[in-house]
Design a protein around this motif. Structure first.
Motif, PDB file in Angstrom:
ATOM      1  N   GLY A 296       0.800  -1.201   0.000  1.00 11.15           N
ATOM      2  CA  GLY A 296       0.000   0.000   0.000  1.00 11.15           C
ATOM      3  C   GLY A 296       0.844   1.267   0.000  1.00 11.15           C
ATOM      4  N   LEU A 297       2.177   1.119  -0.135  1.00 14.30           N
ATOM      5  CA  LEU A 297       3.030   2.311  -0.136  1.00 14.30           C
ATOM      6  C   LEU A 297       2.939   3.068  -1.442  1.00 14.30           C
ATOM      7  N   LEU A 298       2.913   2.318  -2.519  1.00 13.71           N
ATOM      8  CA  LEU A 298       2.837   2.943  -3.825  1.00 13.71           C
ATOM      9  C   LEU A 298       1.599   2.421  -4.511  1.00 13.71           C
ATOM     10  N   THR A 299       1.094   3.200  -5.410  1.00 13.46           N
ATOM     11  CA  THR A 299      -0.087   2.735  -6.112  1.00 13.46           C
ATOM     12  C   THR A 299       0.276   2.471  -7.561  1.00 13.46           C
ATOM     13  N   PHE A 366      15.206   4.467  -8.539  1.00 14.56           N
ATOM     14  CA  PHE A 366      14.712   4.338  -7.169  1.00 14.56           C
ATOM     15  C   PHE A 366      14.140   5.659  -6.681  1.00 14.56           C
ATOM     16  N   LEU A 370      10.195   6.477  -5.751  1.00 17.09           N
ATOM     17  CA  LEU A 370       9.772   6.726  -4.375  1.00 17.09           C
ATOM     18  C   LEU A 370       9.673   8.205  -4.041  1.00 17.09           C
ATOM     19  N   LEU A 373       6.495   9.542  -2.490  1.00 21.23           N
ATOM     20  CA  LEU A 373       6.339   9.178  -1.079  1.00 21.23           C
ATOM     21  C   LEU A 373       7.213  10.074  -0.200  1.00 21.23           C
ATOM     22  N   PHE A 374       8.485  10.268  -0.608  1.00 19.13           N
ATOM     23  CA  PHE A 374       9.399  11.086   0.177  1.00 19.13           C
ATOM     24  C   PHE A 374       8.840  12.500   0.336  1.00 19.13           C
ATOM     25  N   GLU A 376       5.802  13.606   0.020  1.00 19.94           N
ATOM     26  CA  GLU A 376       4.584  13.670   0.812  1.00 19.94           C
ATOM     27  C   GLU A 376       4.919  13.592   2.300  1.00 19.94           C
ATOM     28  N   ALA A 377       5.910  12.743   2.615  1.00 17.72           N
ATOM     29  CA  ALA A 377       6.285  12.575   4.022  1.00 17.72           C
ATOM     30  C   ALA A 377       6.871  13.856   4.594  1.00 17.72           C
ATOM     31  N   LEU A 378       7.543  14.625   3.749  1.00 18.12           N
ATOM     32  CA  LEU A 378       8.148  15.869   4.221  1.00 18.12           C
ATOM     33  C   LEU A 378       7.141  17.001   4.240  1.00 18.12           C
ATOM     34  N   ASP A 381       3.354  18.154  -1.311  1.00 12.55           N
ATOM     35  CA  ASP A 381       2.097  17.735  -1.909  1.00 12.55           C
ATOM     36  C   ASP A 381       2.259  16.374  -2.548  1.00 12.55           C
ATOM     37  N   LYS A 382       1.129  15.854  -2.972  1.00 16.82           N
ATOM     38  CA  LYS A 382       1.163  14.601  -3.720  1.00 16.82           C
ATOM     39  C   LYS A 382       1.557  14.914  -5.152  1.00 16.82           C
ATOM     40  N   VAL A 383       2.542  14.230  -5.646  1.00 17.97           N
ATOM     41  CA  VAL A 383       2.929  14.441  -7.033  1.00 17.97           C
ATOM     42  C   VAL A 383       3.098  13.074  -7.686  1.00 17.97           C
ATOM     43  N   SER A 384       3.187  13.073  -8.990  1.00 19.37           N
ATOM     44  CA  SER A 384       3.575  11.847  -9.655  1.00 19.37           C
ATOM     45  C   SER A 384       4.759  12.165 -10.536  1.00 19.37           C
TER      46      SER A 384
END
Lengths: 658, 181
Positions: A296-299, A366, A370, A373-374, A376-378, A381-384
């Motif tokens: 569930g970490l990545l979609t 890598f 990721l 996720l990195f 967003e954790a900081l 915003d959510k990006v792709s």
């Protein structure tokens, strides 16, 4: 009853793995031969038990036993037999079972064919294999039991995702998993070597064939996956930098690096620490590759259903395996001594460059995978991260790698004459220029990267062949002597030439498909003609057919070139009965130099159909290249030196330690 | 000893990565469900310049608040799925039931222009979001994504990924009809 036997076998396998993981390890530490000897039989028993569990689940699928929850969720009685079987690993629980089965298969192979391994090393390697098995058996039994019952049983099942009901994808997971799991052997050897505190040429000679087997399967698995994406997703593309693709690509990059440094350890007794680290990282990335999409970490488009509890368990396992092995590395690796010295311009130097570039390339993938996720954790915003990032970072690293790939094999060990090697590549340079000019001429121009990519492909292809020709003195000696030399050449040398040439072929395909792909997307009515790249596509009509578990709209296109009929393309759009999901089945006609590719979309309700037609130059070369690479690996594997019996003979002649 | 520290580096790096993984799992987020926070909220404030050389105006928040239902589609010329849904957007624009507005996501103007020239331009207005800032405000996790905006400028629906014909028939069109009443 049979599912219960499977479940029981799974639990027994865990018990056996516990014994296999502890007793031989203690035996190796205390010098108890009888304790160490337990490793072999337990590894074989492990395989028998896993096979029992796996066949039990397969039986439930084949007879459509819907009292098994897993079967009810993922199968359907009207599904063709082959997809009932492939459905076993088309879901999370079943694929775990396959993963552990392959792990047991590799463990048993070491037990059966590793007769000439030193007893302590063999005991430790198998014990480490068992540790991995313990983790994943516990995970499967506690969080993902494939044999859970469902009572009362439903009338029928929920069916397999229609996108997965495809021959290419039926065999993709077993290939990929064999690749991923195969790297566990290199990992176990690395951990065993760290525990023993010794890495020598013999160690590298044992590790190489296992790594090569894994690499061949992973290459084939990735190629099969991208081929599936190409013909099944119906967008004419074959690689989307999707997280699931990236996580399979990273162990491939690292595994390729490992394959090359193992040669240096074997021949020159250098780069030991780095090789150990690579072995750990390659398998770590394989683990991340198998599990990150389930946590569930990545979609991703083809993610398994995930739940957070499972995710935490997976994370714990990853931390134990990767963190534990890296801690052991930090503790023990500084004591490993490398003796081989070399000049930067040498075969070793070239292989170091190869490793640096492959590792950097892997790091960029890598990071790109990721980064969302990195960030967003900081608190960002959510990006792709899309294809532009990967094209901008990955390709500039690969280009110098390919340039160096043609030169490296021409350099001798220890110290080399770069000018001399480049002198031998004069012909390659000329061919490179010609290939670039020809490509641009044939396609009337094209972007800068296109002729650069074609030039690289030609350079690598010519370089690989020149090295090979030089070794057998082709055209310099009478043909008979060349033939004799070619037969006398180690198989691994032929293998290398094939693998490098295969990559060159694939690069040509990748470049051409990116630069000169042509497409038409429009509404067509029967009788309409679409023109693309010199071919005319006439839509004859669209018929509705009935398949075993789907309804399909099948279009027929007659493809004409200069008024002559070239091919009949029949793309389909299927709607599967159970899940009511649509899939496209592209129709592809290949000329060897290009694919003619057609997809049928939706009807517009006024007698017309949305149609996508692609012209895909050199695309078949991508998979042909991958196939040649795998063939190169297989040829190299058949080398007598790498065969499992070979190291023993050398060891016997070595003087006994004082 | 610095040499010794070098051997610790892989472990430390992994610890950092594992920390991120733990956060990703523990922080109760769902990567598949970006949108829910924005549904029924006013569209974020933005003002995007037009696509150079295209005869359509740019796009700003004010354009979403003029009392008509609008469909905002994020696209990029480098995005393959965008191409797949493009004919459907063309149909939707042709049918005239809704204003179709476009936002070019991280795209070169000449590429976006060529793309629209080649496949047709369904968009009444096209805003250029070259830094991706507006896309982030909308919670876009990748292209293509499509939003339905009601007459008051509120986001009523977010579709992630390419639109299929069934999405348009079953969700988009009924929603637009009910919002237009």
């Amino acid at each position: 009853m049979i599912p219960e036997i499977g479940h029981f076998a799974l639990i027994l396998a865990l018990v056996v793995a516990l014994a296999q993981g502890t007793v031989p390890m203690l035996g190796a530490a205390r010098g108890r031969a009888d304790w160490m000897a337990l490793a072999g039989p337990t590894a074989v028993l492990q395989l028998v038990l896993m096979l029992t569990a796996f066949l039990a689940l397969m039986q439930a699928y084949v007879v459509s036993d819907f009292t098994v929850l897993n079967v009810a969720q993922n199968s359907h009685s009207s599904k063709p037999l082959i997809y009932k079987i492939s459905g076993v690993w088309g879901n999370h629980e079943g694929s775990m079972l396959l993963w552990i089965l392959i792990l047991a298969l590799f463990g048993a192979a070491v037990a059966l064919f590793g007769g000439n391994l030193p007893a302590t090393l063999k005991a430790r390697v198998l014990a480490v294999q068992a540790w991995i098995a313990i983790g994943f058996l516990a995970f499967t039994i506690l969080t993902s039991n494939p044999f859970a019952r469902l009572l009362p049983a439903p009338e029928n099942g929920g069916d397999l995702n229609p996108l997965l009901q495809d021959p290419g994808l039926a065999f993709h997971p077993p290939m990929l998993y064999t690749g991923y799991v195969g790297f566990s052997i290199a990992f176990s050897f690395a951990i065993a070597a760290l525990i023993e505190g010794k890495v020598d040429a013999a160690w590298a000679r044992w590790v190489r064939p296992w790594t090569l087997v894994a690499w061949c399967f992973l290459t084939a698995g990735i190629a099969l996956g991208s081929w599936w994406a190409y013909y099944e997703l119906g967008w004419g593309g074959w690689w989307f930098w999707d997280p699931v693709e990236n996580v399979s690509f990273m162990p491939w990059l690292m595994g390729t690096a490992l394959l090359h440094t193992a040669v240096v350890v074997e021949k020159r007794d250098a780069l030991k620490v780095w090789t150990i680290l690579l072995a750990i990282l390659t398998f770590s990335l394989s683990l991340i590759g198998t599990f990150i999409v389930r946590s569930g970490l990545l979609t991703s488009v083809h993610a398994f259903a995930n739940d957070p509890e499972r995710g935490l368990f997976i994370l714990l396992l990853l931390c134990l395996t990767i963190g534990g092995s890296l801690a052991l590395f930090a503790l023990r690796a500084p004591a490993l001594k490398s003796d081989g010295l070399f000049h930067p311009i040498s075969r070793e130097g070239a292989l170091v460059l190869n490793n640096l570039l492959l590792a950097t390339a892997c790091a960029t993938v890598f990071l790109g995978t990721l980064y969302p996720l990195f960030l967003e954790a900081l608190g960002g915003d959510k990006v792709s991260v899309g294809a532009p990032y990967f094209n901008a970072t990955f390709l500039p690293i690969m280009a110098p790698l390919v340039v160096a790939m043609a030169v490296g094999p021409l350099l001798p060990w220890k110290r080399a004459d770069l000018m001399g090697a480049l002198g031998r590549l004069k012909v390659a340079a000329l061919l490179t220029l010609l290939a670039a000019l020809l490509a641009v001429y044939l396609h009337r121009g094209g972007p800068l990267f296109a002729w650069l990519g074609m030039a690289l492909a030609a350079w690598l292809f010519a370089g690989a062949l020149i090295e090979w020709a030089g070794r057998i003195k082709l055209f310099r000696a009478p043909f008979g002597e060349s033939w004799r030399r070619a037969r006398g050449l180690p198989r691994s040398a032929h293998g290398m030439t094939l693998a490098h040439a295969g990559l060159a072929v694939a690069i040509a395909g990748i470049t051409a498909s990116a630069a000169w792909q042509g497409e038409v997307i429009r509404i067509m009515k029967p009788g309409d003609i679409a023109e693309l790249a010199g071919y005319s596509y006439r839509l004859e009509g669209v018929q509705t057919h009935r398949g075993p578990n789907y309804t399909s709209d099948t279009a027929s296109f007659t493809v004409l070139r200069d008024g002559r009929e070239v091919a009949l393309l029949m793309p389909e759009k299927r709607v599967y009965d159970v899940q009511r999901r649509e899939t496209t089945e592209a129709a592809i006609h290949t000329t060897g130099l290009a694919d003619l590719y057609a997809v049928i979309g939706d009807a517009d309700g006024r007698g017309g159909w949305t149609v996508r037609i692609y012209y895909e130059p050199l695309v078949p070369w991508i998979w042909a290249g991958a196939l040649i690479m795998v063939l190169g690996g297989a040829v190299s594997l058949s080398d007598r030196r790498l065969r499992v019996g070979a190291p023993a003979r050398r060891r016997k002649t070595a003087p006994a330690p004082a | 000893m610095p040499r010794r520290a070098l051997y610790l580096l892989p472990l430390l790096l992994f610890a950092v990565i594992a920390g991120y993984f733990l956060w990703g799992l523990a922080s109760d987020r769902n990567p598949n469900l970006v949108p829910s926070a924005l549904i029924d909220k006013p569209a974020p404030a933005f003002d995007l310049p037009p696509l150079e050389g295209l005869d359509r105006p740019g796009l700003a928040t004010a354009d979403l608040q003029n009392g008509e239902v609008a469909l905002v589609n994020f696209f990029a010329s480098w995005c393959l799925p965008c191409r797949a849904e493009h004919p459907l957007l063309m149909d939707l624009a042709e049918s005239g039931g809704v204003r179709v507005l476009g936002i070019a996501y991280r795209d070169k103007p000449e590429d976006a222009r060529r793309w629209l020239g080649q496949y047709g331009n369904p968009y009444e207005r096209v805003g250029v979001d070259d830094r991706g800032r507006t896309s982030i405000d909308f919670g876009v996790s990748g292209v293509p994504e499509t939003f339905v905006i009601d007459r008051g400028g509120r986001i009523r629906y977010q579709h992630i990924g390419p639109l299929m014909a069934s999405d348009i028939e079953d969700k988009i069109v009924p929603l637009i009809e009910s919002l237009s009443e």
